[in-house]
Design a protein around this motif. Structure first.
Motif, short mmCIF file in Angstrom:
data_model
loop_
_atom_site.label_atom_id
_atom_site.label_comp_id
_atom_site.label_asym_id
_atom_site.label_seq_id
_atom_site.Cartn_x
_atom_site.Cartn_y
_atom_site.Cartn_z
N GLU A 115 0.83 -1.21 0.00
CA GLU A 115 0.00 0.00 0.00
C GLU A 115 0.87 1.26 0.00
O GLU A 115 0.56 2.22 -0.73
N LYS B 108 -6.31 5.62 -0.93
CA LYS B 108 -6.65 4.55 0.02
C LYS B 108 -7.66 3.58 -0.58
O LYS B 108 -7.50 2.36 -0.50
N THR B 109 -8.72 4.12 -1.19
CA THR B 109 -9.75 3.25 -1.76
C THR B 109 -9.19 2.40 -2.89
O THR B 109 -9.40 1.18 -2.95
N GLU C 104 -6.75 -0.37 -1.71
CA GLU C 104 -7.43 -1.47 -1.03
C GLU C 104 -8.17 -2.37 -2.02
O GLU C 104 -8.23 -3.59 -1.83
N ARG D 136 -5.43 -4.53 -3.55
CA ARG D 136 -4.93 -5.54 -2.60
C ARG D 136 -5.95 -6.65 -2.39
O ARG D 136 -5.58 -7.83 -2.30
N ARG D 137 -7.22 -6.29 -2.31
CA ARG D 137 -8.27 -7.29 -2.10
C ARG D 137 -8.25 -8.34 -3.21
O ARG D 137 -8.45 -9.53 -2.96
N PHE E 122 -6.98 -10.49 3.65
CA PHE E 122 -7.28 -9.07 3.79
C PHE E 122 -8.69 -8.78 3.32
O PHE E 122 -9.14 -9.30 2.29
N ASP F 135 -11.08 -5.28 2.77
CA ASP F 135 -11.11 -3.81 2.80
C ASP F 135 -12.33 -3.32 3.56
O ASP F 135 -13.25 -4.08 3.89
#
Length: 421
Positions: A299, A311-312, A315, A318-319, A333, A335
């Protein structure tokens, strides 16, 4: 003319005697001789001929001819000195029904308001929670079915997948490259609807654009003879702008500049050359991180270097990337957006607990339909890849259900189809 003068005109006219005078205010017959005696400069009748006060003059009785007045005939306005009566009263002794104003309806119904069926699943008032009788295990099983994939997928996405099954879309397989996942996360974090975001992704990742690697995006495929004044400078940005025009999306100029910036950063910082769609350098950073720190490393690297992915966006990336081979260190993970949806569904938002629940549901050797289309691309439940794909699939379909406004329907179908196995 007094209030009753019009009623008196309907009787036969009887002229008064010559020695009498009619009092215009009260209609009383007064002897002429008496009038002469009572007349004086201070006399109230002689000075103003006004209506006598209520204390001195009794209210005359209603003439018998009043019954001959038409029922619908309106009353005349009172004398200037007389006290006006309320609008809803009449001189008749019969009461009239008061009609309520159209702006303010008066309910005359005595039927009680029906009570909603308490057995039906509804959203609770606290934090938009959804109450249901579905067990978490039954819900996980249903989220992994082709039926759920079809239910929560947007109509445009489903139509494109049906007509072009081999093309890339955000909600179906074949899977996207890590670079395409970052590109998709940037588009979905823009202030546009998810339908526009999905359409932009389909347009950019498929022919004729094929923006699945940094090199593809940085190689201009369209150089207009006349530059579009709204498009950013540079052949690559002009090309991306043209692609976004075909996607009929919004914020095209700014998004085109950010996508070009994403490709440049990936080629320089995250890839082994601009043809590397796997983001090999970034993946190695994740793998080299200490246990539990890989997510933060990922991140921080993306947010600090890629303009337009906050940030959104990071995430979202990453998800989805945690389900790609070599990126498992990013998970488990969940979010913030997906966590809220799973909590409303009754599964809970703790990533480790949801992971164990998913693994427990598929650990008996069940086939996992990772493609969501009932096709051949299935993985056996006991494989490590199947566990990660199933985990990410559960998260994605929960979010899609929320975006489509079908959380309650998913819960109902899960309760009907699932038996807690």
């Amino acid at each position: 003319m007094s209030e009753h003068a019009e009623d008196q005109d309907q009787e036969e006219y009887q002229p008064p005697a010559q020695d009498t005078v009619v009092n215009e205010a009260s209609g009383e017959m007064i002897d002429e001789g008496r009038l002469k005696v009572e007349a004086s400069p201070s006399s109230e009748i002689a000075a103003s001929k006004a209506e006598p006060s209520k204390k001195d003059t009794p209210t005359p009785a209603e003439p018998e001819s009043a019954s001959l007045t038409p029922k619908n005939k309106p009353e005349q306005e009172p004398e200037p000195q007389s006290k006006p009566e309320p609008e809803h009263k009449t001189s008749s002794s019969k009461s009239k029904t008061v009609t309520p104003s159209k702006k303010r309806k008066v309910s005359t119904s005595t039927t009680p308001t029906p009570t909603p069926n308490k057995t039906r699943r509804t959203r609770a008032n606290n934090n938009n929670n959804t109450t249901n009788n579905t067990t978490p295990k039954a819900l996980i099983h249903y989220l992994l079915t082709p039926s759920c994939a079809t239910l929560v997928r947007s109509p445009d996405e489903q139509s494109h997948h049906t007509s072009h099954p081999d093309q890339l879309t955000y909600t179906t397989n074949p899977p996207l490259t890590p670079f395409a996942e970052l590109l998709s996360a940037l588009l979905l974090s823009r202030p546009i609807s998810h339908n526009l975001g999905h359409r932009s992704i389909r347009t950019l990742l498929n022919p004729p654009w094929n923006y699945t690697s940094p090199a593809a995006l940085l190689s201009p495929k369209y150089t207009p003879d006349v530059r579009d004044g709204k498009a950013p400078d540079g052949d690559a940005a002009q090309t991306v702008y043209k692609a976004l025009e075909e996607a009929r999306t919004q914020h095209k100029a700014k998004t085109a500049s950010q996508l070009v910036g994403l490709a440049e950063v990936c080629a320089a910082e995250f890839c082994e050359g601009d043809e590397d769609a796997a983001l090999s350098k970034l993946r190695q950073m994740v793998q080299d991180a200490n246990v539990g720190e890989a997510g933060n490393v990922f991140e921080d690297a993306v947010k600090s270097k890629v303009k337009g992915v906050g940030k959104t966006g990071v995430e979202i990336a990453r998800r989805r990337l945690q389900g790609v081979e070599g990126w498992e260190g990013l998970g488990p993970f969940i979010d913030a957006r997906t966590k809220g949806v799973l909590e409303r569904m009754g599964v809970g938002g703790d990533a480790d607990e949801v992971w164990e629940l998913v693994v427990g549901c598929i650990g008996d050797g069940d086939e996992v339909d990772v493609a969501g289309d009932g096709g051949e691309r299935k993985l056996q439940g006991e494989s490590e890849r199947a566990k990660w794909k199933a985990f990410v699939t559960v998260l994605e379909r929960a979010v899609e259900a929320d975006l489509a406004g079908k959380v309650d329907e998913v819960l109902e179908r899960a309760a009907d189809d699932g038996d807690g196995k």
